[in-house]
Design a protein around this motif. Structure first.
Motif, PDB file in Angstrom:
ATOM      1  N   LYS B  55       2.487   7.699  13.850  1.00 45.76           N
ATOM      2  CA  LYS B  55       3.237   6.437  13.142  1.00 45.76           C
ATOM      3  C   LYS B  55       2.193   4.632  13.036  1.00 45.76           C
ATOM      4  O   LYS B  55       1.607   4.057  12.635  1.00 45.76           O
ATOM      5  N   GLN B  56       1.449   4.765  14.871  1.00 42.73           N
ATOM      6  CA  GLN B  56       0.240   3.605  14.819  1.00 42.73           C
ATOM      7  C   GLN B  56      -0.458   4.012  13.525  1.00 42.73           C
ATOM      8  O   GLN B  56      -1.246   3.166  13.062  1.00 42.73           O
ATOM      9  N   SER B  57      -1.246   5.125  13.437  1.00 43.56           N
ATOM     10  CA  SER B  57      -1.640   5.226  12.022  1.00 43.56           C
ATOM     11  C   SER B  57      -1.661   4.561  11.118  1.00 43.56           C
ATOM     12  O   SER B  57      -2.318   4.649  10.374  1.00 43.56           O
ATOM     13  N   LEU B  58      -0.642   5.456  10.510  1.00 42.79           N
ATOM     14  CA  LEU B  58       0.225   5.507  10.019  1.00 42.79           C
ATOM     15  C   LEU B  58       0.648   3.598   9.553  1.00 42.79           C
ATOM     16  O   LEU B  58       0.190   2.775   7.727  1.00 42.79           O
ATOM     17  N   LEU B  59       0.896   2.565  10.401  1.00 42.13           N
ATOM     18  CA  LEU B  59       0.736   1.779   9.764  1.00 42.13           C
ATOM     19  C   LEU B  59      -0.575   0.644  10.089  1.00 42.13           C
ATOM     20  O   LEU B  59      -0.137  -0.343   9.457  1.00 42.13           O
ATOM     21  N   MET B  63      -1.498  -1.629   7.173  1.00 36.65           N
ATOM     22  CA  MET B  63      -2.238  -3.454   7.580  1.00 36.65           C
ATOM     23  C   MET B  63      -3.811  -3.155   6.542  1.00 36.65           C
ATOM     24  O   MET B  63      -4.010  -4.167   5.914  1.00 36.65           O
ATOM     25  N   ARG B  64      -4.953  -1.845   7.133  1.00 34.17           N
ATOM     26  CA  ARG B  64      -6.235  -2.504   6.895  1.00 34.17           C
ATOM     27  C   ARG B  64      -6.099  -2.063   4.773  1.00 34.17           C
ATOM     28  O   ARG B  64      -7.015  -3.009   5.026  1.00 34.17           O
ATOM     29  N   GLY B  65      -5.360  -1.362   4.473  1.00 31.14           N
ATOM     30  CA  GLY B  65      -5.678  -1.110   3.213  1.00 31.14           C
ATOM     31  C   GLY B  65      -5.133  -2.744   2.696  1.00 31.14           C
ATOM     32  O   GLY B  65      -5.377  -3.569   2.655  1.00 31.14           O
ATOM     33  N   HIS B  66      -4.067  -3.371   3.043  1.00 30.66           N
ATOM     34  CA  HIS B  66      -3.853  -4.885   2.523  1.00 30.66           C
ATOM     35  C   HIS B  66      -4.896  -5.462   3.097  1.00 30.66           C
ATOM     36  O   HIS B  66      -5.205  -6.300   1.715  1.00 30.66           O
ATOM     37  N   MET B  67      -5.544  -5.728   3.158  1.00 27.44           N
ATOM     38  CA  MET B  67      -6.422  -6.702   4.472  1.00 27.44           C
ATOM     39  C   MET B  67      -7.265  -6.307   3.265  1.00 27.44           C
ATOM     40  O   MET B  67      -8.231  -7.212   2.691  1.00 27.44           O
ATOM     41  N   ASP B  68      -7.439  -5.117   3.127  1.00 29.83           N
ATOM     42  CA  ASP B  68      -9.558  -4.530   2.420  1.00 29.83           C
ATOM     43  C   ASP B  68      -8.813  -5.223   1.248  1.00 29.83           C
ATOM     44  O   ASP B  68     -10.419  -5.594  -0.028  1.00 29.83           O
ATOM     45  N   GLU B  69      -7.605  -5.170   0.881  1.00 31.77           N
ATOM     46  CA  GLU B  69      -7.654  -5.410  -1.119  1.00 31.77           C
ATOM     47  C   GLU B  69      -7.769  -6.696  -1.205  1.00 31.77           C
ATOM     48  O   GLU B  69      -8.399  -7.186  -2.111  1.00 31.77           O
ATOM     49  N   LEU B  70      -7.274  -7.635  -0.236  1.00 33.91           N
ATOM     50  CA  LEU B  70      -7.062  -9.275  -0.188  1.00 33.91           C
ATOM     51  C   LEU B  70      -8.492  -9.107  -0.137  1.00 33.91           C
ATOM     52  O   LEU B  70      -8.976 -10.403  -0.533  1.00 33.91           O
ATOM     53  N   LEU B  71      -9.675  -8.810   0.610  1.00 40.71           N
ATOM     54  CA  LEU B  71     -10.516  -9.551   0.916  1.00 40.71           C
ATOM     55  C   LEU B  71     -11.209  -9.513  -0.408  1.00 40.71           C
ATOM     56  O   LEU B  71     -12.374  -9.905  -1.173  1.00 40.71           O
ATOM     57  N   ALA B  72     -11.461  -7.873  -0.824  1.00 41.97           N
ATOM     58  CA  ALA B  72     -11.915  -6.894  -2.129  1.00 41.97           C
ATOM     59  C   ALA B  72     -11.201  -7.972  -3.716  1.00 41.97           C
ATOM     60  O   ALA B  72     -12.390  -8.923  -4.244  1.00 41.97           O
ATOM     61  N   ALA B  73     -10.489  -8.626  -3.178  1.00 45.04           N
ATOM     62  CA  ALA B  73      -9.980  -9.525  -4.403  1.00 45.04           C
ATOM     63  C   ALA B  73      -9.808 -10.994  -4.130  1.00 45.04           C
ATOM     64  O   ALA B  73     -10.888 -11.213  -5.389  1.00 45.04           O
ATOM     65  N   ARG B  74     -10.632 -11.037  -2.767  1.00 44.90           N
ATOM     66  CA  ARG B  74     -11.298 -12.027  -3.134  1.00 44.90           C
ATOM     67  C   ARG B  74     -12.150 -12.588  -3.412  1.00 44.90           C
ATOM     68  O   ARG B  74     -12.564 -13.314  -4.052  1.00 44.90           O
ATOM     69  N   GLU B 118      -6.609  -1.935  20.076  1.00 45.66           N
ATOM     70  CA  GLU B 118      -8.339  -1.741  19.142  1.00 45.66           C
ATOM     71  C   GLU B 118      -8.190  -1.919  17.492  1.00 45.66           C
ATOM     72  O   GLU B 118      -8.539  -2.088  17.166  1.00 45.66           O
ATOM     73  N   ASN B 119      -6.827  -1.320  17.207  1.00 48.54           N
ATOM     74  CA  ASN B 119      -6.513  -1.961  15.554  1.00 48.54           C
ATOM     75  C   ASN B 119      -6.082  -3.204  16.019  1.00 48.54           C
ATOM     76  O   ASN B 119      -5.794  -3.772  14.810  1.00 48.54           O
ATOM     77  N   PHE B 120      -5.756  -3.466  16.909  1.00 51.47           N
ATOM     78  CA  PHE B 120      -5.415  -5.335  16.489  1.00 51.47           C
ATOM     79  C   PHE B 120      -6.500  -5.720  15.897  1.00 51.47           C
ATOM     80  O   PHE B 120      -6.271  -6.827  15.434  1.00 51.47           O
ATOM     81  N   GLN B 121      -7.617  -5.310  17.457  1.00 50.51           N
ATOM     82  CA  GLN B 121      -9.250  -5.899  16.266  1.00 50.51           C
ATOM     83  C   GLN B 121      -9.430  -6.107  15.545  1.00 50.51           C
ATOM     84  O   GLN B 121     -10.137  -7.191  15.314  1.00 50.51           O
ATOM     85  N   GLU B 124      -7.704  -8.723  12.895  1.00 52.53           N
ATOM     86  CA  GLU B 124      -7.717  -9.905  13.394  1.00 52.53           C
ATOM     87  C   GLU B 124      -9.186 -10.238  12.763  1.00 52.53           C
ATOM     88  O   GLU B 124      -9.334 -11.382  12.422  1.00 52.53           O
ATOM     89  N   SER B 125      -9.790  -9.187  12.530  1.00 51.15           N
ATOM     90  CA  SER B 125     -11.815  -9.256  11.812  1.00 51.15           C
ATOM     91  C   SER B 125     -11.230  -9.481  11.147  1.00 51.15           C
ATOM     92  O   SER B 125     -12.746 -10.900  10.852  1.00 51.15           O
ATOM     93  N   LEU B 126     -10.225  -8.966  10.167  1.00 48.91           N
ATOM     94  CA  LEU B 126     -10.541  -8.984   8.457  1.00 48.91           C
ATOM     95  C   LEU B 126      -9.456 -10.330   8.294  1.00 48.91           C
ATOM     96  O   LEU B 126     -10.482 -11.054   7.053  1.00 48.91           O
ATOM     97  N   ARG B 127      -8.804 -10.582   8.907  1.00 50.50           N
ATOM     98  CA  ARG B 127      -8.552 -11.974   8.865  1.00 50.50           C
ATOM     99  C   ARG B 127      -9.049 -12.904   8.644  1.00 50.50           C
ATOM    100  O   ARG B 127      -9.106 -13.677   8.386  1.00 50.50           O
ATOM    101  N   ARG B 128      -9.855 -12.826   9.995  1.00 48.80           N
ATOM    102  CA  ARG B 128     -10.587 -14.076   9.806  1.00 48.80           C
ATOM    103  C   ARG B 128     -11.950 -13.722   8.732  1.00 48.80           C
ATOM    104  O   ARG B 128     -12.236 -15.635   8.644  1.00 48.80           O
TER     105      ARG B 128
END
Lengths: 194, 194
Positions: B55-59, B63-74, B118-121, B124-128
């Motif tokens: 379940k952790q990997s799924l979460l 979240m990673r997919g969301h950030m990757d999409e956001l960064l690519a679109a930006r 480690e997932n949080f880091q 957080e780094s993608l968010r930064r």
């Protein structure tokens, strides 16, 4: 902490609320059982029911208590001074009030989804009362010519979101004091409506 | 929906992600079991593990997919034009991107608490990275004299919080189109940094 003691509601009440707040904020309302809350407080699960009829009532009571405190403290700011003075007081107040209660603020936003419909209506209505207080200041400033705002309803929601956002990053041990943070935000809010 | 079918990961994958997103947003990560996700998708619980180890990997993947999409679109917005042009593009983009994905946005904020360290880091780094893109625009505008910003780091966080707040109230059936909302916010953001 883990010791199971007798329940005296005048002592247990605040401890139940604190434990529920902490557990809801950490794990989410749906994942927390009354038994876990009892364990956290150090009472038997049955003793919790002397204090609250069920978990939904406890959540509602926490969210309602938060909104009641917020509205009372906002009201205590008074209505004296120019719209600019009042907006500055509101801005500084919103930041300091919310930064002191990160868990209650987090729950108040995140667990709206977990309120039963009639409870949701009550919380939404209190939230609108708070928003209306800010919108009133913006409208007074528009009337007096002090503010230029295209849509006071949206400006209200925008300012509240901006200010509440402080909670996601502010740490008292960080590079800025809360007073400095308030000053920076006040400067941005003022320009936003000028 | 409730029919249990065989799992073919190329079909099941997106359905698992959608179901997990919906259930996490509705009940919170900690309250949702892999078995519930499987039931929602209509597969046996065991079949989920062909798709995700836990379940952790799924979460984290959501979240990673969301950030990757956001960064690519930006990134696809480009760097052309004046700081004011770039800030306007960023503002409109942020509102439209986030308003299209309310559940992913909700989870990305609310379930930071549920990520293993480690997932949080990583998140957080993608968010930064995303915040740094906006901060870069603000700093370029300060250098060119177009913007006056007391603290570009805080202005970045303030603008992002203000814009993401649209998700808490905007409904496409409401009184304003998204285009009108973007215009009102752009007007406020522009003044905030002027």
């Amino acid at each position: 902490m883990a010791r199971t003691t007798g329940s005296h509601s005048e002592i247990t009440g605040p401890r139940v609320r604190e434990a529920a707040l902490r557990l809801f904020a950490r794990h989410g309302y749906a994942a927390v059982s009354m038994r876990q809350i009892a364990t956290e407080v150090g009472v038997q699960a049955g003793a919790l029911y002397n204090y609250t009829p069920d978990k939904q009532s406890l959540l509602f009571s926490l969210m309602r208590g938060h909104m009641d405190e917020l509205l009372a403290a906002r009201k205590a700011l008074g209505e004296e001074g120019s719209p600019t003075d009042r907006l500055e007081r509101f801005t500084r107040f919103h930041i300091s009030f919310h930064s002191e209660r990160p868990e209650a603020v987090f729950i108040s936003y995140m667990e709206l989804r977990s309120l039963e419909p009639e409870n949701f209506q009550i919380i939404e209505s209190l939230r609108r009362d708070y928003e209306n207080a800010l919108e009133g200041i913006l409208r007074d400033g528009m009337d007096s010519g002090a503010f230029t705002v295209a849509d006071p309803k949206i400006a209200t929601l925008a300012v509240i979101a901006m200010l509440t956002g402080v909670n996601t990053w502010y740490r008292s041990a960080g590079r800025l004091t809360l007073e400095e943070v308030e000053q920076i935000y006040w400067d941005m809010v003022r320009r936003c409506v000028s």
